[in-house]
Design a protein around this motif. Structure first.
Motif, mmCIF file in Angstrom:
data_model
loop_
_atom_site.group_PDB
_atom_site.id
_atom_site.type_symbol
_atom_site.label_atom_id
_atom_site.label_comp_id
_atom_site.label_asym_id
_atom_site.label_seq_id
_atom_site.Cartn_x
_atom_site.Cartn_y
_atom_site.Cartn_z
ATOM 1 N N TYR A 176 50.931 -55.631 -11.336
ATOM 2 C CA TYR A 176 50.289 -56.308 -12.463
ATOM 3 C C TYR A 176 49.294 -57.352 -11.958
ATOM 4 N N ASN A 188 53.356 -63.474 -15.877
ATOM 5 C CA ASN A 188 53.921 -62.461 -14.988
ATOM 6 C C ASN A 188 54.857 -63.088 -13.955
ATOM 7 N N GLU A 189 54.547 -64.308 -13.528
ATOM 8 C CA GLU A 189 55.322 -64.951 -12.470
ATOM 9 C C GLU A 189 56.526 -65.722 -12.998
ATOM 10 N N LYS A 229 51.733 -60.928 -21.573
ATOM 11 C CA LYS A 229 50.887 -60.688 -20.396
ATOM 12 C C LYS A 229 50.080 -59.398 -20.548
ATOM 13 N N TRP A 230 50.657 -58.418 -21.237
ATOM 14 C CA TRP A 230 49.919 -57.168 -21.486
ATOM 15 C C TRP A 230 48.857 -57.380 -22.555
ATOM 16 N N ASN A 278 45.481 -57.234 -13.017
ATOM 17 C CA ASN A 278 44.905 -58.369 -13.732
ATOM 18 C C ASN A 278 43.657 -58.890 -13.017
ATOM 19 N N LEU A 286 55.590 -56.517 -10.438
ATOM 20 C CA LEU A 286 54.855 -57.767 -10.615
ATOM 21 C C LEU A 286 53.610 -57.802 -9.727
#
Length: 724
Positions: free
Chosen positions: A566, A644-645, A678-679, A570, A563
């Motif tokens: 990412y 992501n979170e 998210k991707w 990001n 995480l």
């Protein structure tokens, strides 16, 4: 009309003659020819002998060669001393290489007319039937008042006219109507952009790598030759722009560096627009002596000049005098003085010839005369200077057309064009891969030395991150902390992107450097973009990973390595997109103030439509929902970080019930339930970064560098016509 011209000429001749006589060397009532008494050494006098013999010209074409040797016999001993190089020249350092000879080329322009496109058609003639020539080993100067067409004529000869201009007439190089290929000529703009974070030797070395193919060792010798040719040995290891403890190069040395950059190719012909631009008298004389030494190696020099001192004027070989696009004279330097004398405007004693020429043909003096018409001073009446410049221009133009100088120029042009010499060959170029590597390494070096590039952004973003992290620290992981954590992520992404605008000045300078290099075919749009991208990635990644680590642990986000990575990726993509947006605006505006103002407005609008102040689905449809919320990169960055979170998490409501993280975010931000969303957001950011750079590429090709593609097209057409 002729009586008016004759009377005006008589008045001018009488005032000039009285100023030239020994008895008149006292304070005069003539405002423009006022001379203070004193025991200073009298400068070169062009009035001591009323009649001069024409300069003998010996033109010799070597068989089997592509150059024309010119021997001139000056008619004035005073100016011959100047032309012989007796003026003090900059000393060469011990062990300096002797400048190698260059095979120059003859350049002829015949009946050259340039028109500029007006509102409807090409009607405004900037240059009107100009004719002249330049020979190897000589300096030919195009002189005239402001807006007389000097730079336009120089660009027309060099084939660098803007797309809005049309050229009529012929240009010959070594007797052939061919365009000048790559490497055969150099062109120095009036204002060039240098890289202040590099030394003179480094700057010229990288320029050589961009221009020349071959081995590195050969390019070093070429760079050293250029340094010695422009007398820059004492400044070779000094930074061009200096730093906080050391001043940069003076304006004269900066000008010589810009000329040395073109000498790396060892051109046959060198065009310089205003070599004395913004130089004081000492720097101007040093510059012209250096150019005179350069011309002695065989190079053909053609340049424009507005005004010069007597010493500088004596170094010129030929002069083309323009006024409002009309050629008032072309020929030897001394013959120009005789031409003015024959037309009734002799040069007064103790006055610079260039000052005298501009006084006679510059229409701005009419306004000064009108202002001073009724004024009085201690020396008398200003209104005694009553020569009408329009009359002077007509007189000089009519006198030149019927003079022996015009006939001599026509005869010389016939000799130079009746037989074709050896055609200039194009020199090899560095490959695009080499250029990308050179630009990347040069940009990395400049960015590491220049704190305004990325070090300033790193400091500002780190300070902002510490402020945000301390303000939003200790949130915990309860349901009540969700809304506050969303605010923290929004502030982090939005404000860090906003602070990145501090890099606009350096991006604007990079684009100006590219424009200067691309105009001489040293770079290309794709090469510049790839080099800038590859060199900026390490610094942007350093900013993203350092600030993300501080923010991630101060806010207390989920403690998982995947995480965290990412989050870093990001934020890095967000900075990359923002960099592309800054490049687009800087390319369009090319002005620091307006670029920063435009970017501030864009960022504010993107922040408003990013979905934080109001849920994205609740935004008004026109403008804010479509298209602003989809254009704003903040939307995808914040949405990806929240997914992501919070996806895969749950929050306790009371002691029995739990709700998923998606449901907890419904009232604060709009995200997707898909675990891969998210991707998808990261992919959208990547595509936006690519899209912005494609847009920059289009802008560089069709707006910033629009002159070069058109010029190449026209050159190809002319080459095809000549081949047929």
């Amino acid at each position: 009309m002729m009586e008016e011209i004759q009377s005006q000429s008589d008045n001018y001749r009488s005032s000039s003659s009285s100023a030239s006589s020994p008895a008149s060397r006292v304070p005069s009532s003539n405002f423009f020819y006022l001379r203070k008494p004193g025991s200073l050494r009298q400068p070169i006098s062009f009035e001591d002998s009323p009649e001069w013999e024409d300069t003998d010209i010996d033109v010799r074409v070597e068989e089997g060669g592509d150059s024309i040797n010119v021997a001139t016999t000056p008619a004035s001993p005073s100016l011959s001393k100047l032309n012989s190089g007796s003026l003090p020249s900059p000393p060469l350092t011990e062990g300096a290489a002797i400048p190698r000879k260059v095979a120059g080329a003859s350049v002829v322009w015949k009946d050259l007319t340039v028109t500029i496109k007006g509102k409807r058609k090409y009607s405004d003639k900037v240059i009107k039937s100009s004719t002249g020539y330049a020979l190897p080993g000589t300096m030919t100067v195009i002189m005239g008042p402001a807006k007389s067409g000097k730079s336009t004529l120089l660009r027309a000869i060099a084939g660098r006219l803007d797309h809005s201009a049309r050229m009529y007439g012929e240009v010959f190089v070594n007797g052939a109507k061919l365009s000048m290929p790559y490497g055969s000529f150099g062109y120095v703009e009036r204002e060039t952009t240098l890289i202040g974070s590099l030394t003179v030797r480094e700057f010229l070395y990288y320029s050589a790598l961009l221009q020349l193919p071959g081995f590195f060792c050969k390019k070093k010798s070429v760079v050293e030759d250029a340094i010695h040719a422009m007398s820059l040995s004492d400044y070779a290891n000094k930074l061009i722009g200096g730093h906080c403890y050391m001043k940069g190069l003076p304006s004269g040395e900066r000008r010589r560096v810009s000329i040395a950059r073109e000498l790396v190719m060892r051109p046959h012909i060198l065009f310089i627009d205003e070599p004395l631009y913004r130089l004081d008298s000492v720097s101007a004389l040093l510059m012209m002596v250096t150019l005179k030494k350069l011309a002695s190696t065989g190079c053909t020099l053609i340049f424009t000049i507005y005004q010069s001192s007597t010493e500088v004027f004596g170094l010129f070989d030929r002069i083309c005098l323009l006024s409002n696009g009309n050629t008032l004279f072309f020929g030897e330097t001394l013959a120009c003085l005789q031409h003015f004398s024959n037309a009734g405007f002799p040069c007064p004693i103790m006055q610079s010839p260039s000052d005298h020429f501009l006084r006679a043909i510059n229409t701005d003096f009419d306004r000064i005369i009108a202002m001073c018409k009724n004024w009085q001073d201690d020396n008398g009446d200003f209104s005694s200077v009553n020569m009408d410049t329009a009359v002077a221009i007509r007189t000089l133009e009519a006198t030149y057309k019927s003079s022996a100088d015009a006939a001599a120029a026509e005869t010389m042009i016939l000799k130079l064009t009746e037989k074709e010499g050896l055609a200039l060959k194009a020199k090899g170029k560095a490959s695009n891969v080499t250029r990308i590597a050179v630009l990347t390494w040069r940009s990395l070096l400049v960015m590491s030395r220049e704190w305004k590039y990325y070090w300033l952004r790193l400091i500002l973003i780190m300070l902002l991150t510490l402020c945000i992290g301390t303000v939003f620290s200790g949130l915990g992981h309860s349901l009540s902390s969700v809304v506050t954590r969303v605010a923290a992520i929004f502030v982090f992404v939005s404000f860090c992107s906003l602070l990145s605008i501090a890099g606009v000045p350096v991006l604007t300078k990079e684009i100006k450097t590219y424009t200067c290099e691309e105009s001489n075919q040293h770079s290309a749009a794709l090469v510049f973009l790839l080099g800038q991208l590859l060199s900026s990635i390490p610094f942007l990644f350093l900013i993203s990973i350092s600030s993300s680590l501080v923010f991630y642990f101060l806010i207390g986000l989920r403690d998982e390595f995947s995480l965290l990575m990412y989050f870093v990726l990001n934020f890095f993509m967000s900075l990359l997109v923002n960099e592309g947006l800054m490049l687009v605006v800087a390319t369009i505006r090319q002005d620091v103030f307006w670029s920063i103002l435009t970017l501030l407005c864009i960022h504010v609008v993107m922040m408003l439509s990013a979905g934080y102040f109001r849920i994205r689905n609740a935004l008004p449809g026109p403008v804010w929902m479509y298209p602003m919320s989809y254009i704003a990169f903040h939307t995808y960055s914040i949405q990806g970080l929240l997914e992501n979170e919070y996806l895969g998490t749950s929050f306790a409501v009371g002691q029995v019930r739990t709700i998923p993280g998606f449901q907890a975010l419904q009232s604060a931000y709009d995200i997707s339930l898909d675990n891969n969303s998210k991707w998808v957001n990261l992919l959208v950011l990547f595509l936006m970064a690519v899209g912005y750079r494609i847009l920059v590429f289009v802008l560089l090709c069709f707006f910033v560098g629009r002159r070069m593609p058109l010029r190449r097209i026209f050159q190809c057409k002319r080459d095809t016509t000549n081949t047929r």
